[in-house]
Design a protein around this motif. Structure first.
Motif: not given
Length: 137
Positions: A18-19, A36-37, A113-116, A131-133
């Motif tokens: 999931r990216l 990205g996230a 990359l933001l890590v959820v 929101g990150a992208v």
């Protein structure tokens, strides 16, 4: 932050990774905090990184180093082999970036990359990733 440039969109990611990545047209000289996230499925960093590194855009180059936050990923290997290539994994304990991962490709750039967190509800994860992208992270 990044030095890659391309006019084609990144390839779609397999359903098990999931990216979401920022649009390639945003790469270049404009500074941006997040590229990205990523929403890993588990806390197993070695397994999750193998999947993540396998789906990154070729324009990013070979990722040689990964920096993760020590509080988020306390049990991480110092060295991994991904697709036959060594990848150094280090800790970055900056209090300003507990939910990010930094990917470094020598000669190509640095990608953040933001890590959820894995246990995040899908609606919240989608909101955070979008929101990150979109540049809201």
């Amino acid at each position: 932050m990044t030095s890659a440039s391309s006019s084609t969109p990144p390839p779609p990611t397999p359903p098990d990774v999931r990216l979401r990545l920022a649009e390639p047209t945003r790469y270049g000289r404009t500074a941006r905090r997040i590229d990205g996230a990523w929403w890993p499925r588990s806390d197993d960093l070695a397994e999750e990184l193998t999947g993540l590194l396998g789906v990154l855009p070729p324009a990013w180059g070979r990722i040689a180093s990964v920096l993760v936050h020590g509080d988020t990923w306390p049990d991480c290997p110092e060295q991994m082999t991904v697709a036959g290539q060594p990848v150094h994994v280090g800790h970055d304990d900056s209090p300003t970036a507990p939910h990010t991962v930094c990917l470094i490709a020598p000669g190509r750039g640095r990608y953040d990359l933001l890590v959820v967190p894995p246990g995040t509800a899908e609606a919240e994860a989608d909101r955070l990733m979008e929101g990150a992208v979109a540049g809201d992270a």
